[in-house]
Design a protein around this motif. Structure first.
Motif, PDB file in Angstrom:
ATOM      1  N   UNK A   1     -78.466 -74.025 -20.336  1.00 46.27           N
ATOM      2  CA  UNK A   1     -78.410 -74.758 -21.702  1.00 46.27           C
ATOM      3  C   UNK A   1     -76.933 -74.226 -22.450  1.00 46.27           C
ATOM      4  N   UNK A   2     -76.830 -73.062 -22.511  1.00 46.82           N
ATOM      5  CA  UNK A   2     -75.688 -72.417 -22.945  1.00 46.82           C
ATOM      6  C   UNK A   2     -74.569 -72.612 -22.302  1.00 46.82           C
ATOM      7  N   UNK A   3     -74.614 -72.912 -20.900  1.00 41.27           N
ATOM      8  CA  UNK A   3     -73.638 -73.399 -20.111  1.00 41.27           C
ATOM      9  C   UNK A   3     -73.001 -74.673 -20.380  1.00 41.27           C
ATOM     10  N   UNK A   4     -73.881 -75.535 -20.553  1.00 47.05           N
ATOM     11  CA  UNK A   4     -73.554 -77.000 -21.000  1.00 47.05           C
ATOM     12  C   UNK A   4     -72.986 -77.003 -22.498  1.00 47.05           C
ATOM     13  N   UNK A   5     -73.464 -76.210 -23.149  1.00 50.67           N
ATOM     14  CA  UNK A   5     -72.891 -76.089 -24.620  1.00 50.67           C
ATOM     15  C   UNK A   5     -71.365 -75.694 -24.601  1.00 50.67           C
ATOM     16  N   UNK A   6     -71.232 -74.624 -23.721  1.00 52.59           N
ATOM     17  CA  UNK A   6     -69.780 -74.183 -23.482  1.00 52.59           C
ATOM     18  C   UNK A   6     -68.909 -75.049 -22.942  1.00 52.59           C
ATOM     19  N   UNK A   7     -69.445 -75.977 -21.986  1.00 50.31           N
ATOM     20  CA  UNK A   7     -68.721 -76.856 -21.417  1.00 50.31           C
ATOM     21  C   UNK A   7     -68.205 -78.048 -22.538  1.00 50.31           C
ATOM     22  N   UNK A   8     -69.312 -78.300 -23.116  1.00 50.52           N
ATOM     23  CA  UNK A   8     -69.022 -79.246 -24.453  1.00 50.52           C
ATOM     24  C   UNK A   8     -67.997 -78.669 -25.270  1.00 50.52           C
ATOM     25  N   UNK A   9     -67.984 -77.422 -25.661  1.00 47.14           N
ATOM     26  CA  UNK A   9     -66.943 -76.745 -26.522  1.00 47.14           C
ATOM     27  C   UNK A   9     -65.484 -76.807 -25.795  1.00 47.14           C
ATOM     28  N   UNK A  10     -65.494 -76.621 -24.557  1.00 49.15           N
ATOM     29  CA  UNK A  10     -64.189 -76.467 -23.796  1.00 49.15           C
ATOM     30  C   UNK A  10     -63.722 -78.009 -23.747  1.00 49.15           C
ATOM     31  N   UNK A  11     -64.519 -78.926 -23.446  1.00 53.05           N
ATOM     32  CA  UNK A  11     -63.882 -80.308 -23.456  1.00 53.05           C
ATOM     33  C   UNK A  11     -63.269 -80.609 -24.919  1.00 53.05           C
ATOM     34  N   UNK A  12     -64.059 -80.171 -26.102  1.00 53.92           N
ATOM     35  CA  UNK A  12     -63.622 -80.624 -27.313  1.00 53.92           C
ATOM     36  C   UNK A  12     -62.223 -79.833 -27.610  1.00 53.92           C
ATOM     37  N   UNK A  13     -61.829 -78.527 -27.089  1.00 51.44           N
ATOM     38  CA  UNK A  13     -60.668 -77.727 -27.123  1.00 51.44           C
ATOM     39  C   UNK A  13     -59.674 -78.361 -26.630  1.00 51.44           C
ATOM     40  N   UNK A  14     -60.064 -78.817 -25.095  1.00 52.56           N
ATOM     41  CA  UNK A  14     -58.894 -79.492 -24.376  1.00 52.56           C
ATOM     42  C   UNK A  14     -58.534 -80.877 -24.971  1.00 52.56           C
ATOM     43  N   UNK A  15     -59.459 -81.378 -25.625  1.00 51.07           N
ATOM     44  CA  UNK A  15     -58.939 -82.713 -26.438  1.00 51.07           C
ATOM     45  C   UNK A  15     -58.075 -82.371 -27.583  1.00 51.07           C
TER      46      UNK A  15
END
Length: 245
Positions: free
Chosen positions: A221-235
């Motif tokens: 779950x934490x890994x998926x949340x970090x992926x969401x945060x990374x996608x948001x930062x990349x955007x």
């Protein structure tokens, strides 16, 4: 990536719910653990064809027998072989369980400790009031008239608990915790199913395995949340570059 990670976090959380329910029932008599797995579904639409959603899937239940707990009580029994005994579900249909043991209500009806009527081939079992009840290994229910607490007289056969073994693949576990036949209907009695009087079957949930699974689900779950945060930062960074240009 944002939506893929969001879907992954959602389904990891759903799987965590199942694992938590198993762990909560580690001391529930006759409980069978639910088994879960992840499966991949392709993402339909524009974009790379390699994209997949990770989806939680309940693949069944673990029908391994739990350990036997000897209680010595005449009101306890466990299913000693593969199979179940029949009860009447809250909706009036016939269902199946391995949660042995019984009580007799004010009307003389045999019920499980959760209040479900115990069934014979002809319907709910009713026993004479004020008598000692005994359940044999073949499911035969006998009543012993006792004279002022002295030696019991010849027992009276009252009924026989319906014992069935339709097979693990022929049943599913409903939201009520009871097992039901796939496609509906009722199972036929099976003389090869036997009971162990004076015993109860413990839950087959392995507490250590469930705890390890919960830790693993938490990390996923934490890994998926970090992926969401990374996608948001990349955007955000992409928007800043476009604004500069």
């Amino acid at each position: 990536m944002l939506f893929l990670a969001m879907n992954g976090a959602k389904h990891v959380d759903m799987q965590q719910t199942t694992t938590s329910n198993n762990l909560a029932n580690v001391h529930t008599i006759g409980f069978k653990a639910d088994m879960v797995a992840f499966r991949a579904l392709p993402v339909v639409g524009q974009g790379a064809p390699t994209r997949t959603y990770v989806v939680d899937s309940t693949v069944g239940h673990n029908m391994t027998a739990g350990s036997m707990q000897q209680t010595g009580s005449d009101n306890d029994f466990a299913v000693g072989t593969a199979g179940f005994f029949a009860v009447q579900a809250p909706d009036g249909s016939e269902a199946y369980t391995r949660d042995g043991g019984f009580v007799v209500d004010d009307a003389g009806m045999m019920r499980t400790r959760s209040g479900l009527p115990i069934m014979s081939d002809t319907g709910p079992i009713t026993v004479p009031q004020g008598m000692k009840i005994n359940v044999a290994s073949d499911g035969t229910v006998s009543a012993f008239p006792v004279d002022q607490g002295q030696t019991p007289i010849v027992p009276q056969t009252v009924a026989q608990i319906k014992l069935v073994n339709p097979g693990d693949r022929a049943v599913y576990k409903g939201g009520d915790g009871l097992f039901h036949l796939q496609g509906g209907g009722v199972a036929q009695a099976d003389a090869n199913v036997s009971l162990v009087p004076g015993s109860l079957e413990n839950s087959n949930v392995n507490a250590v395995d469930s705890l390890v699974q919960m830790i693993s689900h938490g990390r996923q779950f934490d890994l998926n949340i970090k992926m969401m945060q990374t996608a948001d930062e990349d955007d955000k960074h992409a928007n800043q570059i476009l604004a500069i240009n």
